[in-house]
Design an enzyme around this catalytic site. Structure first.
Site, PDB file in Angstrom:
ATOM      1  N   ASN A   1      -9.096 -65.151  26.812  1.00 20.82           N
ATOM      2  CA  ASN A   1     -10.537 -64.900  26.869  1.00 20.82           C
ATOM      3  C   ASN A   1     -11.026 -65.357  28.231  1.00 20.82           C
ATOM      4  O   ASN A   1     -10.746 -66.492  28.644  1.00 20.82           O
ATOM      5  CB  ASN A   1     -11.280 -65.702  25.788  1.00 20.82           C
ATOM      6  CG  ASN A   1     -10.948 -65.226  24.379  1.00 20.82           C
ATOM      7  OD1 ASN A   1     -10.273 -64.215  24.205  1.00 20.82           O
ATOM      8  ND2 ASN A   1     -11.427 -65.959  23.385  1.00 20.82           N
TER       9      ASN A   1
ATOM     10  N   GLU B   1     -11.107 -61.329  24.842  1.00 21.27           N
ATOM     11  CA  GLU B   1     -12.566 -61.380  25.011  1.00 21.27           C
ATOM     12  C   GLU B   1     -12.908 -61.302  26.487  1.00 21.27           C
ATOM     13  O   GLU B   1     -12.304 -61.984  27.310  1.00 21.27           O
ATOM     14  CB  GLU B   1     -13.169 -62.700  24.499  1.00 21.27           C
ATOM     15  CG  GLU B   1     -13.267 -62.828  23.014  1.00 21.27           C
ATOM     16  CD  GLU B   1     -13.887 -64.160  22.586  1.00 21.27           C
ATOM     17  OE1 GLU B   1     -14.733 -64.718  23.329  1.00 21.27           O
ATOM     18  OE2 GLU B   1     -13.506 -64.641  21.508  1.00 21.27           O
TER      19      GLU B   1
ATOM     20  N   GLU C   1      -9.200 -70.180  21.311  1.00 19.72           N
ATOM     21  CA  GLU C   1      -9.727 -71.122  22.299  1.00 19.72           C
ATOM     22  C   GLU C   1      -9.627 -72.585  21.876  1.00 19.72           C
ATOM     23  O   GLU C   1     -10.642 -73.258  21.627  1.00 19.72           O
ATOM     24  CB  GLU C   1     -11.185 -70.779  22.634  1.00 19.72           C
ATOM     25  CG  GLU C   1     -11.371 -69.369  23.160  1.00 19.72           C
ATOM     26  CD  GLU C   1     -12.779 -69.101  23.683  1.00 19.72           C
ATOM     27  OE1 GLU C   1     -13.675 -69.920  23.436  1.00 19.72           O
ATOM     28  OE2 GLU C   1     -12.974 -68.079  24.357  1.00 19.72           O
TER      29      GLU C   1
HETATM   30  C1  GAL Z   1     -16.093 -67.466  23.487  1.00 15.98           C
HETATM   31  C2  GAL Z   1     -16.044 -67.453  21.987  1.00 15.98           C
HETATM   32  C3  GAL Z   1     -16.883 -66.420  21.341  1.00 15.98           C
HETATM   33  C4  GAL Z   1     -18.193 -66.144  22.046  1.00 15.98           C
HETATM   34  C5  GAL Z   1     -18.013 -66.092  23.553  1.00 15.98           C
HETATM   35  C6  GAL Z   1     -19.296 -65.993  24.350  1.00 15.98           C
HETATM   36  O1  GAL Z   1     -15.804 -68.743  23.970  1.00 15.98           O
HETATM   37  O2  GAL Z   1     -14.709 -67.274  21.541  1.00 15.98           O
HETATM   38  O3  GAL Z   1     -17.046 -66.781  20.015  1.00 15.98           O
HETATM   39  O4  GAL Z   1     -19.174 -66.993  21.645  1.00 15.98           O
HETATM   40  O5  GAL Z   1     -17.315 -67.204  24.015  1.00 15.98           O
HETATM   41  O6  GAL Z   1     -19.842 -67.249  24.594  1.00 15.98           O
END
Ligand code: GAL
Length: 462
Positions: free
Chosen positions: A297, A370, A168
């Site tokens: 993500n 993610e 990210e």
């Molecule tokens: C993403 C991040 C993660 C986690 C997730 C939920 O942006 O890569 O580390 O925190 O969000 O907020």
């Protein structure tokens, strides 16, 4: 949603975490401090002064975590390496104990039949490099990152076949150097574009080293993971449609266009002029094609409306980027349910985003590295029923199936997260895990969603 074998053959079912959020052992066995160790010490930066000093104590309990994943049938585990654990000062002297830790984790995963997916940078920059090089703003940072990446390929690449360079870049740039709510806490309207530029250069240099010196023998793949929400036009007016497109370009195409098309989106250059740094022809060549897969993500969706006449955000900082640069107003529908992060639950936004990526970047293989949600889970008789979380995953996995049916190449899915963990500036107040970590004992207890995910994997596992 979970009809028998309704996902493609060899679809990868995973779960994800990151080093600072779960490891603890923040100064154990020679680890150096990261910018998150420092940021957490500054009063007011993190909810209730929480820190990752102990977190889930994964540094000492990783065998338990691997056993848990094995029990759930999880096939792939995405974790990150803490740069200052292996290189305490960011460059130079290697901390052998750090190398030993990741070797042991990787071996344990392989023994359990779980594929390691390794992120090199998930935000815990060695503090030394913040002081010495100005972190991601510095000229030398791409070389420092490449030295670190090289070390990881050398030590772990015989067993790790899936690498993600940067997690990210948008968050690092906008939240770290624009809004200043994440480490290193800098507020600026211009510096995010410089940080983003250096992140892309660092990514591409590390990929070059992997491809030249390791990939031929080790045979793995390497890519980058970007994050993006969906932006739906608020109305079907051409102005709002253009605003939504612009918002997506300032969010995802900022990082994906250089990689898939060789340069920043034209709309960013038009609006930012020299505030957006330029790549040399040699850099463009290095960056273009530097990802073997599209890591994504994805968490939420917002409406986008044109704001060229009236930028209601009223500041350079807005949700979704530096909003004055984009002239976009963002909003959510009152009909959308929200998670504890106040993020709207809109599964169809995920399908539309996947289709947008497929069209813009010529159908790349996509891994959702993610996706997940935070809720205020209630503990009843030692159990968390978390029905909302199960509904969230059903919705999003259903949308992913629809995208696949329409021709999108999604090849894997990683739940964020395996464990409730340190949620950055929100500390431990936001719970994303499918497993909770019992206070005091730090014992892992699967929530109902973990059992549910195990069922999905069993049905679709081929
Ligand atoms: C993403 C991040 C993660 C986690 C997730 C939920 O942006 O890569 O580390 O925190 O969000 O907020």
């Amino acid at each position: 949603m979970t009809k028998n074998k309704s996902f493609p053959e060899n679809f990868l079912w995973g779960s994800a975490t990151s080093a600072y959020q779960i490891e603890g052992g923040h100064l154990s066995d020679g680890k150096g401090p990261s910018i998150w160790d420092v940021f957490c010490m500054i009063p007011g930066k993190v909810h209730q002064g929480d820190t990752g000093n102990t977190a889930c104590d994964h540094y000492h309990r990783f065998r338990e975590d691997v056993a848990l994943m094995k029990q759930l049938g999880i096939k792939a585990y995405r974790f990150s390496i803490s740069w200052p654990r292996v290189l305490p000062a960011g460059r130079g002297a290697v901390n052998q104990a750090g190398i030993d830790f990741y070797n042991a984790l990787i071996d344990e995963l392989l023994l359990a039949g779980i594929e390691p997916w390794v992120t090199l940078y998930h935000w815990d920059l060695p503090a030394a490099l913040e002081f010495e090089l100005h972190g991601w703003l510095g000229e030398g940072i791409a070389d420092a990152f490449t030295e670190y990446a090289d070390l990881c390929f050398q030590h772990f690449g015989d067993r790790v076949k899936n690498w993600i360079t940067i997690n990210e870049a948008w968050v690092v740039a906008i939240l770290g150097y624009g809004h200043g709510v994440f480490a290193p806490g800098i507020q600026s309207p211009d510096l995010p574009y410089l940080a983003g530029h250096n992140l892309l250069k660092a990514h591409a240099k590390a990929v070059q080293v992997y491809r030249q010196n390791y990939q031929p023998q080790q045979g793995g793949k390497i890519g980058i993971t970007n994050n993006c929400d969906w932006r739906e036009p608020l109305t079907d007016s051409p102005a709002d449609q253009a605003a939504a497109e612009r918002a997506l370009e300032f969010f995802l195409a900022w990082f994906a266009d250089p990689i898939y098309k060789g340069d920043y989106p034209a709309v960013m250059r038009e609006r930012l002029g020299d505030r957006l740094p330029s790549f040399t022809p040699a850099e463009k060549e290095l960056i273009q094609g530097s990802s073997d897969f599209f890591g994504l993500n994805h968490y939420t969706t917002m409406y986008a409306a044109d704001a060229s006449e009236n930028n209601a955000a009223g500041s350079v900082y807005g949700n979704g980027g530096l909003s004055a640069d984009q002239d976009v107003n963002l909003s959510v529908s009152p009909d959308w349910a929200l998670t504890a992060m106040q993020w709207a639950i809109v599964p169809w936004g995920c399908r539309k985003l996947l289709q947008w990526i497929t069209a813009r970047y010529d159908n790349p293989p996509i891994y959702i590295t993610e996706n997940g949600c935070a809720f205020d889970d209630q503990l009843r008789d030692g159990k968390v029923a978390d029905l909302e979380r199960i509904a969230f995953f059903e919705g999003y996995l259903g949308a992913i199936q629809e995208a696949i049916a329409s021709g999108v190449k999604v090849e894997g899915y990683f739940i964020w997260s395996l464990l409730d963990n340190f949620e950055w500036a929100s500390g431990y107040s936001k719970k994303f895990g499918i497993t909770y970590v019992e206070e005091g004992t730090l014992r892992r207890v699967p929530k109902a969603s973990a059992e549910w995910y195990a069922g999905v994997i069993a049905e679709n596992g081929w």
